[in-house]
Design an enzyme around this catalytic site. Structure first.
Site, PDB file in Angstrom:
ATOM      1  N   GLY A  20       0.804  -1.227   0.000  1.00 30.07           N
ATOM      2  CA  GLY A  20       0.000   0.000   0.000  1.00 30.07           C
ATOM      3  C   GLY A  20       0.829   1.266   0.000  1.00 30.07           C
ATOM      4  O   GLY A  20       0.312   2.345   0.250  1.00 30.07           O
TER       5      GLY A  20
ATOM      6  N   GLY B 149       2.564   2.229  -2.691  1.00 35.42           N
ATOM      7  CA  GLY B 149       2.710   2.710  -4.067  1.00 35.42           C
ATOM      8  C   GLY B 149       3.995   2.255  -4.734  1.00 35.42           C
ATOM      9  O   GLY B 149       4.537   2.949  -5.586  1.00 35.42           O
TER      10      GLY B 149
ATOM     11  N   ALA C 220       3.763   2.069  -8.658  1.00 29.86           N
ATOM     12  CA  ALA C 220       3.796   3.367  -9.355  1.00 29.86           C
ATOM     13  C   ALA C 220       5.204   3.958  -9.291  1.00 29.86           C
ATOM     14  O   ALA C 220       5.693   4.520 -10.278  1.00 29.86           O
ATOM     15  CB  ALA C 220       2.787   4.330  -8.745  1.00 29.86           C
TER      16      ALA C 220
ATOM     17  N   ASP D  31      -1.765   7.040  -6.784  1.00 30.75           N
ATOM     18  CA  ASP D  31      -0.399   6.517  -6.681  1.00 30.75           C
ATOM     19  C   ASP D  31       0.526   7.213  -7.680  1.00 30.75           C
ATOM     20  O   ASP D  31       1.639   7.614  -7.339  1.00 30.75           O
ATOM     21  CB  ASP D  31      -0.354   5.006  -6.987  1.00 30.75           C
ATOM     22  CG  ASP D  31      -0.902   4.178  -5.848  1.00 30.75           C
ATOM     23  OD1 ASP D  31      -1.767   4.687  -5.109  1.00 30.75           O
ATOM     24  OD2 ASP D  31      -0.481   3.017  -5.702  1.00 30.75           O
TER      25      ASP D  31
HETATM   26  O1  PMV Z   1      -2.757   0.567  -3.807  1.00 30.30           O
HETATM   27  P1  PMV Z   1      -3.024   1.113  -2.456  1.00 30.30           P
HETATM   28  O2  PMV Z   1      -3.035   0.091  -1.375  1.00 30.30           O
HETATM   29  O3  PMV Z   1      -2.172   2.291  -2.132  1.00 30.30           O
HETATM   30  O4  PMV Z   1      -4.535   1.680  -2.474  1.00 30.30           O
HETATM   31  C1  PMV Z   1      -4.959   2.587  -3.416  1.00 30.30           C
HETATM   32  C2  PMV Z   1      -5.980   3.518  -2.856  1.00 30.30           C
HETATM   33  C3  PMV Z   1      -7.427   3.205  -3.176  1.00 30.30           C
HETATM   34  O5  PMV Z   1      -8.153   4.395  -2.863  1.00 30.30           O
HETATM   35  C4  PMV Z   1      -7.945   2.078  -2.298  1.00 30.30           C
HETATM   36  C5  PMV Z   1      -7.652   2.845  -4.638  1.00 30.30           C
HETATM   37  C6  PMV Z   1      -7.362   3.990  -5.595  1.00 30.30           C
HETATM   38  O6  PMV Z   1      -7.100   3.678  -6.769  1.00 30.30           O
HETATM   39  O7  PMV Z   1      -7.423   5.157  -5.208  1.00 30.30           O
END
Ligand code: PMV
Length: 311
Positions: free
Chosen positions: A99, A101, A104, A147
């Protein structure tokens, strides 16, 4: 041609994850760690390296199958129209799939290094953003784009996805220290986003809950700018409660949040898609007690400094 070295930022979502998918504002920070890529002459191989320098994965442009790293590499390469005689080594500085990123950050670092190597010039950021968007579709399905927005530039910002596209508004704020801690292995962002969508379909109260999260985010942006850490901490706790209501917290995430709060953190919440992954805790005065309390439970927390933009 000489090697081209570039990086991308990891990100921390401070407020508004999940609600952001439905057009509500969120706050995120591009961190000063993330991914670092080196492009050099070669044969079309992308190698993923651990911070120790050991290769953890290696994929080729012409590799058959639907391996996600290979697909992301192919999409970045194709979008940029890069030549085939290039290799890229990418080092990840944050845990993958937690989580923060990492995908990205990897895509931004790779696209910048590839473009700089191919053109011999500073990378064109609009083209980098296109390549990163193509790569991120492999990992995330219906992603809000938060991200990428963080990976392309550091600092704190409000992110909003509207029908006209995404906006990134820098937040002016004094620097503040926070603790980040991975409480459990990360879950699939796509699966978590789909779970929230299903709950939103079933339960009419989910849409107003997301609007309420939007209100938390707006107040949090004001608290960040004012350096009002007590209010910010309280807003974090409220946002964590909303994420529990959306069904994305877990026993491990809740435990880490409670340990952090009991150690003196002014607020704590999960960050990102949930289902596992990380929490963040606000520790403006002294992160040490929170680090020690989380370590005593067997976790491996680290400190980040959230940097606002100068007005
Ligand atoms: O990929 P993560 O765990 O950082 O989550 C992304 C954030 C969400 O709001 C859950 C999905 C999004 O695309 O914004």
């Amino acid at each position: 041609m000489s090697d081209a070295v570039h990086s991308g930022c990891a990100k921390l979502i401070l407020f508004g994850e999940h609600a952001v998918v439905y057009g509500v504002p969120a706050i995120a920070a591009g961190l000063d760690v993330g991914a670092r890529a080196t492009a050099r002459g070669g044969q079309g191989t992308l190698r993923l390296l651990a911070p120790t320098g050991d290769a953890v994965a290696s994929v080729d442009l012409n590799q058959p199958g639907d391996d996600r790293l290979a697909t992301a590499w192919r999409r970045i390469h194709t979008t940029l129209g890069a030549p085939e005689d290039v290799d890229v080594d990418v080092t990840l500085e944050v845990p993958p799939g937690a989580g923060l990123g990492s995908s990205a950050a990897l895509a931004v670092a790779t696209a910048r290094a590839l473009l700089a190597w191919s053109t011999g010039d500073a990378p064109d950021e609009a083209r980098v953003a296109q390549a990163v968007e193509a790569a991120e579709r492999t990992f995330h399905g219906n992603a809000s784009g938060i991200d990428q927005a963080a990976a392309l530039g550091g600092g704190l910002f409000v992110f909003e996805r509207t029908s006209e596209g995404a906006t990134r508004t820098p937040i002016a704020a004094p620097p503040v220290r926070a603790v980040v801690c991975q409480a459990a292995p990360g879950a699939s962002t796509r699966a978590m986003v789909e779970g929230v969508a299903a709950r939103r379909e079933r339960a009419g109260l989910v849409a107003p809950l997301m609007e309420w999260v939007g209100q938390i985010t707006r107040e949090a942006a004001a608290a960040l700018t004012a350096g009002d850490w007590a209010t910010l901490g309280e807003l974090m706790d409220l946002n964590h409660g909303a994420l529990c209501a959306l069904g994305v917290s877990t026993e491990a995430l809740d435990a880490a949040v409670h340990v952090a709060r009991a150690s003196g953190a002014l607020g704590a919440k999960l960050t990102g898609a949930g289902g596992g992954g990380c929490v963040w805790a606000l520790t403006p005065d002294d992160p040490e007690p929170t680090l020690a309390a989380l370590r005593a439970r067997g976790w491996d927390p680290f400190v980040v400094t959230l940097q606002g933009h100068t007005p």
